[in-house]
Scaffold this motif. Structure first.
Motif, PDB file in Angstrom:
ATOM      1  N   VAL A   1       0.853  -1.196   0.000  1.00 14.37           N
ATOM      2  CA  VAL A   1       0.000   0.000   0.000  1.00 14.37           C
ATOM      3  C   VAL A   1       0.886   1.243   0.000  1.00 14.37           C
ATOM      4  O   VAL A   1       1.902   1.285   0.694  1.00 14.37           O
ATOM      5  CB  VAL A   1      -0.938  -0.032   1.232  1.00 14.37           C
ATOM      6  CG1 VAL A   1      -1.788   1.226   1.304  1.00 14.37           C
ATOM      7  CG2 VAL A   1      -1.833  -1.260   1.178  1.00 14.37           C
ATOM      8  N   GLY A   2       0.504   2.252  -0.801  1.00 11.58           N
ATOM      9  CA  GLY A   2       1.296   3.494  -0.900  1.00 11.58           C
ATOM     10  C   GLY A   2       1.215   4.357   0.347  1.00 11.58           C
ATOM     11  O   GLY A   2       0.543   4.013   1.311  1.00 11.58           O
ATOM     12  N   ASP A   3       1.895   5.517   0.321  1.00 13.75           N
ATOM     13  CA  ASP A   3       1.909   6.421   1.497  1.00 13.75           C
ATOM     14  C   ASP A   3       0.503   6.891   1.835  1.00 13.75           C
ATOM     15  O   ASP A   3       0.211   7.254   2.963  1.00 13.75           O
ATOM     16  CB  ASP A   3       2.630   7.762   1.262  1.00 13.75           C
ATOM     17  CG  ASP A   3       3.867   7.667   0.443  1.00 13.75           C
ATOM     18  OD1 ASP A   3       4.408   6.556   0.376  1.00 13.75           O
ATOM     19  OD2 ASP A   3       4.287   8.712  -0.109  1.00 13.75           O
ATOM     20  N   VAL A   4      -0.357   6.974   0.803  1.00  8.73           N
ATOM     21  CA  VAL A   4      -1.717   7.440   1.045  1.00  8.73           C
ATOM     22  C   VAL A   4      -2.640   6.268   0.737  1.00  8.73           C
ATOM     23  O   VAL A   4      -3.000   6.033  -0.404  1.00  8.73           O
ATOM     24  CB  VAL A   4      -2.055   8.631   0.123  1.00  8.73           C
ATOM     25  CG1 VAL A   4      -3.454   9.153   0.400  1.00  8.73           C
ATOM     26  CG2 VAL A   4      -1.024   9.745   0.284  1.00  8.73           C
ATOM     27  N   PRO A   5      -2.994   5.504   1.766  1.00  3.28           N
ATOM     28  CA  PRO A   5      -3.730   4.265   1.505  1.00  3.28           C
ATOM     29  C   PRO A   5      -5.096   4.487   0.860  1.00  3.28           C
ATOM     30  O   PRO A   5      -5.566   3.655   0.095  1.00  3.28           O
ATOM     31  CB  PRO A   5      -3.911   3.650   2.894  1.00  3.28           C
ATOM     32  CG  PRO A   5      -3.028   4.418   3.815  1.00  3.28           C
ATOM     33  CD  PRO A   5      -2.738   5.739   3.198  1.00  3.28           C
ATOM     34  N   ARG A   6      -5.747   5.636   1.194  1.00  3.40           N
ATOM     35  CA  ARG A   6      -7.084   5.873   0.631  1.00  3.40           C
ATOM     36  C   ARG A   6      -7.317   7.378   0.572  1.00  3.40           C
ATOM     37  O   ARG A   6      -7.425   8.038   1.595  1.00  3.40           O
ATOM     38  CB  ARG A   6      -8.145   5.214   1.516  1.00  3.40           C
ATOM     39  CG  ARG A   6      -9.565   5.456   1.061  1.00  3.40           C
ATOM     40  CD  ARG A   6     -10.568   4.648   1.892  1.00  3.40           C
ATOM     41  NE  ARG A   6     -10.263   4.659   3.317  1.00  3.40           N
ATOM     42  CZ  ARG A   6     -10.642   5.620   4.150  1.00  3.40           C
ATOM     43  NH1 ARG A   6     -11.364   6.633   3.727  1.00  3.40           N
ATOM     44  NH2 ARG A   6     -10.322   5.563   5.432  1.00  3.40           N
ATOM     45  N   LEU A   7      -7.378   7.912  -0.624  1.00  7.67           N
ATOM     46  CA  LEU A   7      -7.622   9.351  -0.770  1.00  7.67           C
ATOM     47  C   LEU A   7      -9.127   9.606  -0.787  1.00  7.67           C
ATOM     48  O   LEU A   7      -9.864   8.949  -1.520  1.00  7.67           O
ATOM     49  CB  LEU A   7      -6.970   9.872  -2.055  1.00  7.67           C
ATOM     50  CG  LEU A   7      -6.809  11.387  -2.103  1.00  7.67           C
ATOM     51  CD1 LEU A   7      -5.692  11.842  -1.164  1.00  7.67           C
ATOM     52  CD2 LEU A   7      -6.504  11.874  -3.518  1.00  7.67           C
ATOM     53  N   ILE A   8      -9.523  10.581   0.029  1.00  9.18           N
ATOM     54  CA  ILE A   8     -10.948  10.929   0.154  1.00  9.18           C
ATOM     55  C   ILE A   8     -11.420  11.652  -1.120  1.00  9.18           C
ATOM     56  O   ILE A   8     -10.630  12.313  -1.793  1.00  9.18           O
ATOM     57  CB  ILE A   8     -11.100  11.822   1.407  1.00  9.18           C
ATOM     58  CG1 ILE A   8     -10.788  10.980   2.643  1.00  9.18           C
ATOM     59  CG2 ILE A   8     -12.486  12.449   1.521  1.00  9.18           C
ATOM     60  CD1 ILE A   8     -10.753  11.751   3.926  1.00  9.18           C
ATOM     61  N   GLY A   9     -12.709  11.557  -1.428  1.00 12.98           N
ATOM     62  CA  GLY A   9     -13.263  12.229  -2.614  1.00 12.98           C
ATOM     63  C   GLY A   9     -13.465  13.720  -2.402  1.00 12.98           C
ATOM     64  O   GLY A   9     -13.536  14.185  -1.251  1.00 12.98           O
ATOM     65  N   LEU A  10     -13.594  14.455  -3.503  1.00 17.24           N
ATOM     66  CA  LEU A  10     -13.820  15.909  -3.422  1.00 17.24           C
ATOM     67  C   LEU A  10     -15.130  16.227  -2.690  1.00 17.24           C
ATOM     68  O   LEU A  10     -15.313  17.308  -2.151  1.00 17.24           O
ATOM     69  CB  LEU A  10     -13.901  16.505  -4.839  1.00 17.24           C
ATOM     70  CG  LEU A  10     -12.598  16.522  -5.636  1.00 17.24           C
ATOM     71  CD1 LEU A  10     -12.886  16.766  -7.110  1.00 17.24           C
ATOM     72  CD2 LEU A  10     -11.644  17.586  -5.092  1.00 17.24           C
ATOM     73  N   ASP A  11     -16.050  15.250  -2.692  1.00 21.27           N
ATOM     74  CA  ASP A  11     -17.340  15.440  -2.020  1.00 21.27           C
ATOM     75  C   ASP A  11     -17.309  14.975  -0.572  1.00 21.27           C
ATOM     76  O   ASP A  11     -18.336  14.935   0.097  1.00 21.27           O
ATOM     77  CB  ASP A  11     -18.425  14.649  -2.770  1.00 21.27           C
ATOM     78  CG  ASP A  11     -18.090  13.153  -2.845  1.00 21.27           C
ATOM     79  OD1 ASP A  11     -16.983  12.754  -2.417  1.00 21.27           O
ATOM     80  OD2 ASP A  11     -18.950  12.385  -3.318  1.00 21.27           O
ATOM     81  N   GLY A  12     -16.123  14.561  -0.090  1.00 24.95           N
ATOM     82  CA  GLY A  12     -16.011  14.093   1.295  1.00 24.95           C
ATOM     83  C   GLY A  12     -16.295  12.601   1.440  1.00 24.95           C
ATOM     84  O   GLY A  12     -16.162  12.043   2.514  1.00 24.95           O
ATOM     85  N   ASN A  13     -16.681  11.931   0.333  1.00 26.71           N
ATOM     86  CA  ASN A  13     -16.909  10.473   0.388  1.00 26.71           C
ATOM     87  C   ASN A  13     -15.608   9.771   0.802  1.00 26.71           C
ATOM     88  O   ASN A  13     -14.513  10.280   0.549  1.00 26.71           O
ATOM     89  CB  ASN A  13     -17.352   9.966  -1.001  1.00 26.71           C
ATOM     90  CG  ASN A  13     -17.671   8.481  -1.009  1.00 26.71           C
ATOM     91  OD1 ASN A  13     -16.793   7.633  -0.878  1.00 26.71           O
ATOM     92  ND2 ASN A  13     -18.945   8.164  -1.151  1.00 26.71           N
TER      93      ASN A  13
END
Ligand code: ATP
Ligand code: MG
Length: 328
Positions: free
Chosen positions: A180-192
């Motif tokens: 897994v990369g440094d950012v495991p899960r990037l949040i959506g622009l809508d906050g999802n």
């Protein structure tokens, strides 16, 4: 022999910042150290997009272009098309004999994706994608799989399938591990909870500088913050999570200024939009260079697919041998 990486993307749209942070950045770095195979997963795209197969050829080229624009070197990495490797479908069929429907229904990735898509019922292909993804990884005996955090339960299932195959027949397939990369899960622009192609909450890597500004301007922030001097809650703000992902040095300062109500959302957004544009600028230049010779992208995919096919044939000889299927 170099260890092999297999990773890739469903060809359901253009790649976005979540792909970059979660997996693509890692791939660009690792291609120098590992024999990197990148799968353009068109069959897996059909699990959710089977009604619009005509879109695959467009997305296929877009994703391949996103790869090279992001810094994948086609001389180093093998970029290939999933549906053109029939051995993957064959291997999927063999695995599917001993994977239970219940284990797929209870897979947390499947459950969460089905919920996000509002599926009441699941199609056979969608439910079974962890099985075909196992074939995607094992047909070329890859051992390392860079993925986003959302894929970890699928990777666990892959490891189980491989162990079971090796135990049932003969140990011919290596057990792959997730990275897994440094950012495991990037949040959506809508906050999802996840930026995703299909959820319409993504910032594509091919965005112009103005589009980045515009999308960031409209992105969700801490809902409790109304006036500039209200103390903010950066921990719940998607924009702060982007600072953490893409402006590591400046993120602590933003946290402090936001929590103390010293920086307004507009200024905070301006800063992150600038950093994202700095990140995307070299990609824009590489993309423009490739677009001057669009046939190159097809040539890269054709050459990569030919190479992957050779690996597939070798593995399938061993697989069929292990299962006693080399009849003649
Ligand atoms: P779709 O919505 O069509 O499923 P997607 O945006 O989820 O598209 P995939 O092609 O399914 O993209 O995923 C490709 C890879 O990118 C996977 O390894 C996945 O974990 C990773 N990834 C996708 N979105 C994100 C994200 N928001 N943060 C981190 N990694 C991500
Ligand atoms: Mg997905």
């Amino acid at each position: 022999m170099q260890e092999r990486i297999l990773t890739g993307d469903r060809v359901t749209g253009k790649l976005h910042l979540g792909h970059y942070a979660g997996s693509l950045k890692n791939r660009v770095e690792l291609q120098h150290q590992f024999d990197t195979y990148l799968i353009l997963a068109d069959v897996q795209a059909l699990t959710t997009h089977f009604e619009q197969p005509e879109l695959l050829q467009i997305h296929l080229r877009n994703v391949a272009l996103d790869y090279v624009a992001a810094g994948i070197d086609p001389e180093k990495a093998t970029i290939f098309v999933q549906s053109l490797i029939p051995e993957i479908a064959e291997l999927t069929a063999y695995f599917s004999m001993f994977v239970t429907v219940n284990s797929l229904r209870h897979n947390p990735t499947i459950k969460s994706e089905a919920k996000d898509r509002g599926y009441q019922e699941m199609h056979y292909g969608f439910l079974g994608y962890p099985v075909s993804q196992t074939a995607d990884i094992t047909f070329c005996k890859a051992t390392l799989v860079p993925v986003g955090e959302d894929q970890l339960p699928v990777m666990e299932q892959t490891r189980k399938i491989v162990r079971r195959f090796n135990q049932l027949y003969r140990p011919v397939l290596p057990e792959p591990r997730a990275l897994v990369g440094d950012v495991p899960r990037l949040i959506g622009l809508d906050g999802n909870h996840k930026m995703s192609k299909s959820l319409g909450n993504a910032l594509p890597l091919d965005s112009t500088a103005a589009e980045v500004q515009e999308k960031i301007k409209k992105a969700k922030t801490d809902p409790a913050r109304i006036h500039k001097n209200d103390p903010g809650h950066p921990e719940v703000c998607p924009i702060y999570s982007y600072h953490q992902a893409f402006r590591k040095e400046g993120a602590d300062e933003i946290y402090d200024s936001c929590a103390k109500g010293r920086i307004g959302c507009a200024e905070c957004k301006q800063k992150i939009a600038q950093s994202i544009n700095d990140l995307l600028e070299p990609m824009r230049e590489r993309r423009a260079a490739y677009l001057k010779h669009p046939g190159t992208i097809d040539e890269i995919m054709i050459a990569g697919t030919e190479k992957a096919r050779l690996a597939a044939k070798e593995t399938m000889l061993e697989v069929r041998e292990a299962m006693g299927l080399n009849y003649f």
